[in-house]
Design a protein around this motif. Structure first.
Motif, mmCIF file in Angstrom:
data_model
loop_
_atom_site.group_PDB
_atom_site.id
_atom_site.type_symbol
_atom_site.label_atom_id
_atom_site.label_comp_id
_atom_site.label_asym_id
_atom_site.label_seq_id
_atom_site.Cartn_x
_atom_site.Cartn_y
_atom_site.Cartn_z
ATOM 1 N N SER A 152 0.821 -1.211 0.000
ATOM 2 C CA SER A 152 0.000 0.000 0.000
ATOM 3 C C SER A 152 0.855 1.261 0.000
ATOM 4 N N VAL A 153 0.184 2.368 -0.218
ATOM 5 C CA VAL A 153 0.770 3.694 -0.031
ATOM 6 C C VAL A 153 -0.152 4.415 0.936
ATOM 7 N N GLU A 154 0.407 4.911 2.029
ATOM 8 C CA GLU A 154 -0.380 5.568 3.071
ATOM 9 C C GLU A 154 -0.078 7.061 3.066
ATOM 10 N N PHE A 155 -1.114 7.867 3.305
ATOM 11 C CA PHE A 155 -0.993 9.321 3.309
ATOM 12 C C PHE A 155 -1.341 9.858 4.696
ATOM 13 N N TYR A 156 -0.430 10.654 5.277
ATOM 14 C CA TYR A 156 -0.626 11.223 6.609
ATOM 15 C C TYR A 156 -0.566 12.747 6.531
ATOM 16 N N ILE A 157 -1.437 13.397 7.284
ATOM 17 C CA ILE A 157 -1.403 14.857 7.434
ATOM 18 C C ILE A 157 -1.348 15.142 8.923
ATOM 19 N N ASP A 158 -0.305 15.853 9.339
ATOM 20 C CA ASP A 158 -0.095 16.185 10.754
ATOM 21 C C ASP A 158 -0.194 14.960 11.659
ATOM 22 N N GLY A 159 0.403 13.843 11.211
ATOM 23 C CA GLY A 159 0.484 12.633 12.017
ATOM 24 C C GLY A 159 -0.749 11.750 11.988
ATOM 25 N N ILE A 160 -1.792 12.139 11.256
ATOM 26 C CA ILE A 160 -3.031 11.359 11.192
ATOM 27 C C ILE A 160 -3.161 10.734 9.811
ATOM 28 N N LYS A 161 -3.388 9.426 9.789
ATOM 29 C CA LYS A 161 -3.554 8.731 8.510
ATOM 30 C C LYS A 161 -4.862 9.190 7.865
ATOM 31 N N GLU A 162 -4.749 9.747 6.659
ATOM 32 C CA GLU A 162 -5.913 10.299 5.968
ATOM 33 C C GLU A 162 -6.374 9.449 4.795
ATOM 34 N N GLY A 163 -5.546 8.501 4.364
ATOM 35 C CA GLY A 163 -5.945 7.674 3.241
ATOM 36 C C GLY A 163 -4.899 6.639 2.906
ATOM 37 N N GLU A 164 -5.290 5.712 2.034
ATOM 38 C CA GLU A 164 -4.397 4.628 1.643
ATOM 39 C C GLU A 164 -4.864 4.099 0.287
ATOM 40 N N ILE A 165 -3.922 3.705 -0.552
ATOM 41 C CA ILE A 165 -4.239 3.029 -1.803
ATOM 42 C C ILE A 165 -3.377 1.777 -1.889
ATOM 43 N N VAL A 166 -3.858 0.781 -2.612
ATOM 44 C CA VAL A 166 -3.055 -0.430 -2.799
ATOM 45 C C VAL A 166 -2.032 -0.173 -3.897
ATOM 46 N N THR A 167 -0.882 -0.812 -3.817
ATOM 47 C CA THR A 167 0.187 -0.548 -4.780
ATOM 48 C C THR A 167 -0.160 -0.983 -6.184
ATOM 49 N N SER A 168 -1.142 -1.848 -6.348
ATOM 50 C CA SER A 168 -1.525 -2.228 -7.709
ATOM 51 C C SER A 168 -2.075 -1.027 -8.475
ATOM 52 N N GLU A 169 -2.465 0.051 -7.752
ATOM 53 C CA GLU A 169 -2.959 1.266 -8.391
ATOM 54 C C GLU A 169 -1.822 2.191 -8.824
ATOM 55 N N ILE A 170 -0.588 1.848 -8.474
ATOM 56 C CA ILE A 170 0.563 2.674 -8.814
ATOM 57 C C ILE A 170 1.234 2.080 -10.039
ATOM 58 N N LYS A 171 1.463 2.892 -11.027
ATOM 59 C CA LYS A 171 2.143 2.440 -12.233
ATOM 60 C C LYS A 171 3.632 2.766 -12.097
ATOM 61 N N SER A 172 4.470 1.770 -12.230
ATOM 62 C CA SER A 172 5.905 2.003 -12.118
ATOM 63 C C SER A 172 6.393 2.811 -13.314
ATOM 64 N N SER A 173 7.517 3.462 -13.127
ATOM 65 C CA SER A 173 8.067 4.338 -14.149
ATOM 66 C C SER A 173 9.582 4.321 -14.068
#
Length: 83
Positions: free
Chosen positions: A26-47
């Motif tokens: 997954s990829v997790e997103f935090y704002i001011d120490g609070i987890k605000e969201g997450e996506i699975v890595t299959s949604e990320i396209k490598s480059s």
């Protein structure tokens, strides 16, 4: 103001933003120490592109200030992200 996930950020205010990439999980997103969201890595396209901070390959730019940018070679735990 602009939106990051479901959180509205105010112009002129500093935020502590963290993105934690957990390979093949997954990829997790935090704002001011609070987890605000997450996506699975299959949604990320490598480059083969290099890591870019402040703009992207489409010419979009971040107009603001970035302070204390840190990049680790491992995913941080929720405890490490909180401050």
């Amino acid at each position: 103001m602009f939106s990051l996930l479901d959180k509205t950020l105010k112009k002129g205010k500093w935020y502590h933003l963290v993105v934690v990439v957990n390979p093949e999980a997954s990829v997790e997103f935090y704002i001011d120490g609070i987890k605000e969201g997450e996506i699975v890595t299959s949604e990320i396209k490598s480059s083969s592109q290099s890591l870019v901070v402040g703009n992207n390959i489409w010419g979009e730019q971040f107009y603001g200030s970035i302070d204390d940018l840190k990049i680790w070679d491992r995913g941080l735990s929720s405890k490490e992200v909180s401050f």
